[in-house]
Design an enzyme around this catalytic site. Sequence first.
Site, PDB file in Angstrom:
ATOM      1  N   VAL A  63     -28.232  26.051  28.552  1.00 45.84           N
ATOM      2  CA  VAL A  63     -28.678  27.386  28.126  1.00 45.84           C
ATOM      3  C   VAL A  63     -30.120  27.426  27.643  1.00 45.84           C
ATOM      4  O   VAL A  63     -30.700  28.501  27.515  1.00 45.84           O
ATOM      5  CB  VAL A  63     -27.750  27.975  27.024  1.00 45.84           C
ATOM      6  CG1 VAL A  63     -26.363  28.241  27.554  1.00 45.84           C
ATOM      7  CG2 VAL A  63     -27.727  27.091  25.776  1.00 45.84           C
ATOM      8  N   ASN A  88     -21.761  31.640  24.066  1.00 42.80           N
ATOM      9  CA  ASN A  88     -20.937  30.838  23.155  1.00 42.80           C
ATOM     10  C   ASN A  88     -21.503  29.444  22.893  1.00 42.80           C
ATOM     11  O   ASN A  88     -21.274  28.883  21.822  1.00 42.80           O
ATOM     12  CB  ASN A  88     -19.530  30.731  23.766  1.00 42.80           C
ATOM     13  CG  ASN A  88     -18.735  29.582  23.193  1.00 42.80           C
ATOM     14  OD1 ASN A  88     -18.259  29.649  22.057  1.00 42.80           O
ATOM     15  ND2 ASN A  88     -18.604  28.508  23.975  1.00 42.80           N
ATOM     16  N   SER A 141     -21.185  32.694  13.407  1.00 46.02           N
ATOM     17  CA  SER A 141     -20.438  31.784  12.534  1.00 46.02           C
ATOM     18  C   SER A 141     -20.334  32.450  11.169  1.00 46.02           C
ATOM     19  O   SER A 141     -21.049  33.427  10.888  1.00 46.02           O
ATOM     20  CB  SER A 141     -21.227  30.475  12.407  1.00 46.02           C
ATOM     21  OG  SER A 141     -20.826  29.742  11.284  1.00 46.02           O
ATOM     22  N   TYR A 154     -28.431  25.035  10.758  1.00 45.28           N
ATOM     23  CA  TYR A 154     -27.357  25.740  11.489  1.00 45.28           C
ATOM     24  C   TYR A 154     -27.251  27.178  10.968  1.00 45.28           C
ATOM     25  O   TYR A 154     -27.154  28.122  11.761  1.00 45.28           O
ATOM     26  CB  TYR A 154     -26.041  24.979  11.273  1.00 45.28           C
ATOM     27  CG  TYR A 154     -24.872  25.531  12.055  1.00 45.28           C
ATOM     28  CD1 TYR A 154     -24.768  25.359  13.429  1.00 45.28           C
ATOM     29  CD2 TYR A 154     -23.850  26.226  11.413  1.00 45.28           C
ATOM     30  CE1 TYR A 154     -23.685  25.854  14.146  1.00 45.28           C
ATOM     31  CE2 TYR A 154     -22.761  26.725  12.115  1.00 45.28           C
ATOM     32  CZ  TYR A 154     -22.681  26.538  13.479  1.00 45.28           C
ATOM     33  OH  TYR A 154     -21.608  27.033  14.178  1.00 45.28           O
ATOM     34  N   LYS A 158     -27.613  30.729  13.052  1.00 43.17           N
ATOM     35  CA  LYS A 158     -26.514  31.682  13.196  1.00 43.17           C
ATOM     36  C   LYS A 158     -26.848  33.024  12.531  1.00 43.17           C
ATOM     37  O   LYS A 158     -26.390  34.074  12.976  1.00 43.17           O
ATOM     38  CB  LYS A 158     -25.216  31.078  12.639  1.00 43.17           C
ATOM     39  CG  LYS A 158     -24.710  29.902  13.474  1.00 43.17           C
ATOM     40  CD  LYS A 158     -24.415  30.315  14.931  1.00 43.17           C
ATOM     41  CE  LYS A 158     -23.797  29.219  15.745  1.00 43.17           C
ATOM     42  NZ  LYS A 158     -23.443  29.636  17.121  1.00 43.17           N
TER      43      LYS A 158
HETATM   44  P1  NAI Z   1     -17.463  22.636  21.252  1.00 37.71           P
HETATM   45  O1  NAI Z   1     -18.361  21.508  20.927  1.00 37.71           O
HETATM   46  O2  NAI Z   1     -16.017  22.385  21.469  1.00 37.71           O
HETATM   47  O3  NAI Z   1     -18.011  23.456  22.505  1.00 37.71           O
HETATM   48  C1  NAI Z   1     -19.370  23.726  22.693  1.00 37.71           C
HETATM   49  C2  NAI Z   1     -19.658  23.680  24.172  1.00 37.71           C
HETATM   50  O4  NAI Z   1     -21.029  24.026  24.363  1.00 37.71           O
HETATM   51  C3  NAI Z   1     -19.436  22.306  24.798  1.00 37.71           C
HETATM   52  O5  NAI Z   1     -18.656  22.411  25.962  1.00 37.71           O
HETATM   53  C4  NAI Z   1     -20.846  21.817  25.103  1.00 37.71           C
HETATM   54  O6  NAI Z   1     -20.926  20.993  26.244  1.00 37.71           O
HETATM   55  C5  NAI Z   1     -21.572  23.135  25.308  1.00 37.71           C
HETATM   56  N1  NAI Z   1     -23.008  23.013  25.129  1.00 37.71           N
HETATM   57  C6  NAI Z   1     -23.678  22.343  24.165  1.00 37.71           C
HETATM   58  N2  NAI Z   1     -24.997  22.425  24.371  1.00 37.71           N
HETATM   59  C7  NAI Z   1     -25.160  23.177  25.481  1.00 37.71           C
HETATM   60  C8  NAI Z   1     -26.292  23.599  26.210  1.00 37.71           C
HETATM   61  N3  NAI Z   1     -27.529  23.262  25.835  1.00 37.71           N
HETATM   62  N4  NAI Z   1     -26.104  24.364  27.307  1.00 37.71           N
HETATM   63  C9  NAI Z   1     -24.852  24.698  27.701  1.00 37.71           C
HETATM   64  N5  NAI Z   1     -23.745  24.307  27.076  1.00 37.71           N
HETATM   65  C10 NAI Z   1     -23.900  23.550  25.970  1.00 37.71           C
HETATM   66  O7  NAI Z   1     -17.666  23.646  20.041  1.00 37.71           O
HETATM   67  P2  NAI Z   1     -17.004  25.055  19.674  1.00 37.71           P
HETATM   68  O8  NAI Z   1     -16.495  24.918  18.309  1.00 37.71           O
HETATM   69  O9  NAI Z   1     -16.125  25.545  20.740  1.00 37.71           O
HETATM   70  O10 NAI Z   1     -18.331  25.943  19.587  1.00 37.71           O
HETATM   71  C11 NAI Z   1     -18.542  27.125  20.317  1.00 37.71           C
HETATM   72  C12 NAI Z   1     -19.375  28.063  19.484  1.00 37.71           C
HETATM   73  O11 NAI Z   1     -18.652  28.411  18.301  1.00 37.71           O
HETATM   74  C13 NAI Z   1     -20.715  27.489  19.018  1.00 37.71           C
HETATM   75  O12 NAI Z   1     -21.715  28.482  19.153  1.00 37.71           O
HETATM   76  C14 NAI Z   1     -20.459  27.199  17.542  1.00 37.71           C
HETATM   77  O13 NAI Z   1     -21.632  27.231  16.791  1.00 37.71           O
HETATM   78  C15 NAI Z   1     -19.509  28.317  17.186  1.00 37.71           C
HETATM   79  N6  NAI Z   1     -18.731  28.089  15.980  1.00 37.71           N
HETATM   80  C16 NAI Z   1     -17.862  27.035  15.903  1.00 37.71           C
HETATM   81  C17 NAI Z   1     -17.157  26.811  14.734  1.00 37.71           C
HETATM   82  C18 NAI Z   1     -16.223  25.657  14.570  1.00 37.71           C
HETATM   83  O14 NAI Z   1     -15.790  25.389  13.439  1.00 37.71           O
HETATM   84  N7  NAI Z   1     -15.858  24.950  15.626  1.00 37.71           N
HETATM   85  C19 NAI Z   1     -17.304  27.708  13.569  1.00 37.71           C
HETATM   86  C20 NAI Z   1     -18.219  28.784  13.782  1.00 37.71           C
HETATM   87  C21 NAI Z   1     -18.905  28.958  14.941  1.00 37.71           C
END
Ligand code: NAI
Length: 253
Positions: A63, A88, A141, A154, A158
Amino acid sequence: MRFEDRTVFITGAGSGIGRATALRVAEDGGFVVATDVDETGGTETVEAVEAIGGEAVFHELDVTDAEAFDAVVETAIGEHGLDAIVNNAGIGHSPADTEDVTEETFERVVDVNVRGVWNGCRAALPHFRARGDGAIVNVGSLASFLGLPKQSVYSLTKGAVMNFTRAIAAEAGRDGVRANAVCPGFVETSLGNMHFESMSNPEKAKAQAEKQYPLGRFAEPEEIADAIAFLLSEEASFITGHGLVVDGGYSVS
Ligand code: NAI
């Protein structure tokens, strides 16, 4: 079948919340354009969507790469149309006092979490404006609203995602575009777990943190996906510029 005949583009779809969102959209009849920097995870998501009888295609996409983002969005529009985008993809950083965060970490987290969302909106908006319809959901978040200790960079990113979302809503509403954010509390994904990994007893720390949630537990990725799907759908047709907190009551207790 809320998403019948609709195509939803999802970044970071190879894992966690992104994968759960892909499955939710597909269950409701939508075509999923699943993108991720991780080809293995993205391909597995497409297989999971197909296993439930849904339709999806995978494109490898970092991204932070604006040119690549434009190209993948262009391809998606040409092949499947485009009705909505979920920005996301995001990364975290190990807990650290502000002055101990390296410049490299700062740049990387800002690049993915802020530039990545900007790139996604910038790529999709001209198409949405031209057709007078489009829904954007950016994943924020709790840190969009709260200042989290040892998570200041972070939190910075956010907070930016939330206010950027408001600005897009104000700017593009008259063109038929809605923009909202979903702001989760802790979700047990690889990103979520990173917060606890550096602690001496991660399981104990997690159990203590869980107790601070009035609902007594952390969210499942599917519960965040439900909120994203709601904001993408016609059920949210008069909601824009909103940050939907999905935190089991953490922020009000
Ligand atoms: P995750 O680590 O399971 O998934 C994140 C995905 O984004 C992964 O598949 C990764 O390969 C991909 N990714 C990372 N860098 C990338 C890039 N440069 N280009 C394209 N894809 C990329 O994490 P999760 O928890 O599913 O996170 C999704 C969103 O939710 C994020 O924006 C995170 O900040 C947000 N979030 C997560 C929380 C949590 O506790 N898990 C809480 C609040 C927000």
